[in-house]
Enzyme design. Structure first.
Site, PDB file in Angstrom:
ATOM      1  N   CYS A 110      -4.692   1.716  -8.325  1.00 19.99           N
ATOM      2  CA  CYS A 110      -4.986   0.273  -8.410  1.00 19.99           C
ATOM      3  C   CYS A 110      -6.478  -0.069  -8.488  1.00 19.99           C
ATOM      4  O   CYS A 110      -6.920  -0.644  -9.481  1.00 19.99           O
ATOM      5  CB  CYS A 110      -4.335  -0.447  -7.237  1.00 19.99           C
ATOM      6  SG  CYS A 110      -2.534  -0.400  -7.326  1.00 19.99           S
ATOM      7  N   ARG A 144       0.861  -1.195   0.000  1.00 19.73           N
ATOM      8  CA  ARG A 144       0.000   0.000   0.000  1.00 19.73           C
ATOM      9  C   ARG A 144       0.882   1.224   0.000  1.00 19.73           C
ATOM     10  O   ARG A 144       1.802   1.317   0.833  1.00 19.73           O
ATOM     11  CB  ARG A 144      -0.857   0.054   1.276  1.00 19.73           C
ATOM     12  CG  ARG A 144      -1.867  -1.033   1.452  1.00 19.73           C
ATOM     13  CD  ARG A 144      -2.308  -1.096   2.904  1.00 19.73           C
ATOM     14  NE  ARG A 144      -1.175  -1.339   3.793  1.00 19.73           N
ATOM     15  CZ  ARG A 144      -1.202  -1.190   5.116  1.00 19.73           C
ATOM     16  NH1 ARG A 144      -2.272  -0.767   5.712  1.00 19.73           N
ATOM     17  NH2 ARG A 144      -0.119  -1.437   5.845  1.00 19.73           N
TER      18      ARG A 144
END
Ligand code: NAD
Length: 439
Positions: free
Chosen positions: A266, A157
């Protein structure tokens, strides 16, 4: 081991730097010369907490190198990672654009000498590993036994990328023979020794696993955003609801925070790409389809929420926008909610003063020219009618509300798309407060 990363973006730079930190000899390649020059001076082109120190350490200790010369970086590598972008195709069909992956595979093919493992780290649709095998086989001087192609999707992340790399929930390796698996085990051995679980599977399963994980996370977000909408209608509070629902061990508390709709590099593109693959194979992914649709509605709903908060007409009113990145602790604005909200306000005649701790330079490239940029939250609030908290940076979590109000016009409004504040504390100071999914 000698590792080469093709692509020195958010993923390539973080993973390359972390592999060097673990003791491997790493060369990161990129086609953008300015980026490589900056890195060679020990500066980083993105914002990612803790990354700059690790880059400097890797350079100083001689294990981390940056170059634009793919040939020299690939020739001597045991393992070459492809970590280039896979944006949504411009054709408008939702597919991932594999141009950069295939171009990288061509480059790598030309220069491999001796047995090399080529690893797809980029998020790529099912079947890409087979295409990379074909491209390399057609373009290399080596024999087919001299290379293997492995799928090793990345789950880090942004904002917590170093921690995610060093302590991953799992490492997914998709390969079709023992030799390739063994090399990948050597690459990840330092993490395996720290108990990071390695899950072995076929390249196809690994490719699909990445999309399935992102689609499920996106679904959780869209689910709670829709619950927030219902909460507003029935007078319930989504924060309490999410807390109680998330306490169920089968559900878990993460990704149950309502917001302005998911963004980033994403979830939006990966859900679309997964839907395109499913359509190609004649499978209806109704849940993923609804997730993407709900996310678009959520962004539109946020614009309406802001307009309604100022009695429906934004024209001539000044809005302080707090947060432009898609989440805190990154400078990445790709698909961020602010990129939808700000242009919609400007188009209707609003004046926008925006602030973000790290994302202003990237946002400037995407937002209308007449947006003003502030030095901090208080500067943004100067003369504003309404504050909109879009991204929950820690700098915005304990604002001096009295000071904010003093800077603003009379009857100030605070639209809190992340539910950072409580209605009562805002009203005590004299704000009209609008939360997300609260009565
Ligand atoms: P990015 O755009 O930040 O970086 C890609 C880099 O590759 C760019 O610097 C570009 O100049 C370089 N590049 C392109 N072609 C090249 C070539 N032929 N040779 C050398 N360099 C080349 O992208 P990113 O965010 O790092 O994402 C990379 C991949 O990882 C994508 O598939 C993405 O979906 C996936 N991913 C991203 C994240 C994330 O949080 N950003 C997380 C997990 C997976």
């Amino acid at each position: 081991m000698k590792i080469t990363m093709i692509g020195t973006g958010y993923v390539g730079l973080v993973t390359g730097t972390c592999f060097a930190e673990l003791g491997h000899d790493v060369t990161c390649v990129d086609v953008v010369e300015d980026k490589i020059a900056l890195l060679n001076e020990g500066n980083i082109p993105i914002y990612e907490p803790r990354l700059e120190n690790l880059v400097q350490k890797g350079i100083e200790e001689g294990r981390l190198h940056f170059t634009c010369d793919t040939k020299s970086a690939v020739e001597c590598a045991d393992v070459v990672f492809i970590a280039v972008g896979t944006p949504t195709s411009r054709r408008g069909d939702g597919y991932a654009d594999l141009t950069y992956v295939y171009a990288a595979a061509h480059d790598v093919a030309k220069y491999i000498t001796g047995y090399t493992v080529i690893v797809n780290k980029s998020t790529v649709p099912v079947g890409t590993a087979i295409q990379v095998v074909r491209i390399v086989a057609e373009n290399c001087n080596a024999d087919i036994e001299d290379f293997d192609v492995v799928s090793n999707p990345e789950f880090l992340r942004e904002g917590a990328a170093i921690e995610d790399f060093m302590r991953p929930d799992r490492i997914v390796i998709g390969a079709d023979n023992e030799r390739a698996f063994n090399v990948m085990h050597k690459v990840y051995k330092p993490l395996y020794l720290r108990d990071a679980p390695i899950v072995e599977m076929s390249p196809e399963t690994a490719e699909l696993t990445k999309y399935a994980a992102n689609a499920l996370l996106a679904t959780k977000i869209s689910f709670i955003n829709e619950m927030a909408q219902l909460c507003e209608q029935v007078g319930a509070d989504v924060s309490s609801l999410a807390k109680a629902v998330g306490m169920d061990g089968r559900i878990g508390p993460k990704f149950l925070h309502p917001g302005p709709g998911y963004g980033g590099s994403c979830f939006p593109k990966d859900t679309l790409a997964l839907l395109s693959t499913a359509q190609e194979y004649g499978v209806a992914l109704r849940i993923v389809s609804a997730t993407a649709e709900a996310n678009n509605s959520q962004k539109a709903r946020m614009i309406k929420k802001i307009k309604d908060a100022v009695s429906g007409d934004v024209s001539g009113k000044t809005f302080a926008i707090l947060g432009l990145t898609f989440k805190p602790d990154t400078d990445d604005v790709r698909e961020s909610a602010a990129l939808t909200i700000v242009p919609a306000l400007v188009e209707k005649g609003a004046i926008v003063r925006a602030h973000d701790p790290k994302g202003i330079e990237e946002a400037k490239k995407e937002l209308p020219d007449d947006v003003q940029y502030a030095l901090n939250a208080y500067d943004a609030a100067e003369g504003a009618d309404c504050i909109v908290l879009v991204t929950e940076w820690s700098q915005y979590r304990a604002l001096n509300l009295e000071r904010l109000k003093e800077q603003m016009m009379s009857n100030p409004v605070f639209v809190d798309l992340r539910n950072v504040y409580e209605k009562f504390e805002m009203e005590e100071v004299g704000f009209t407060y609008v939360g997300n999914g609260r009565p």
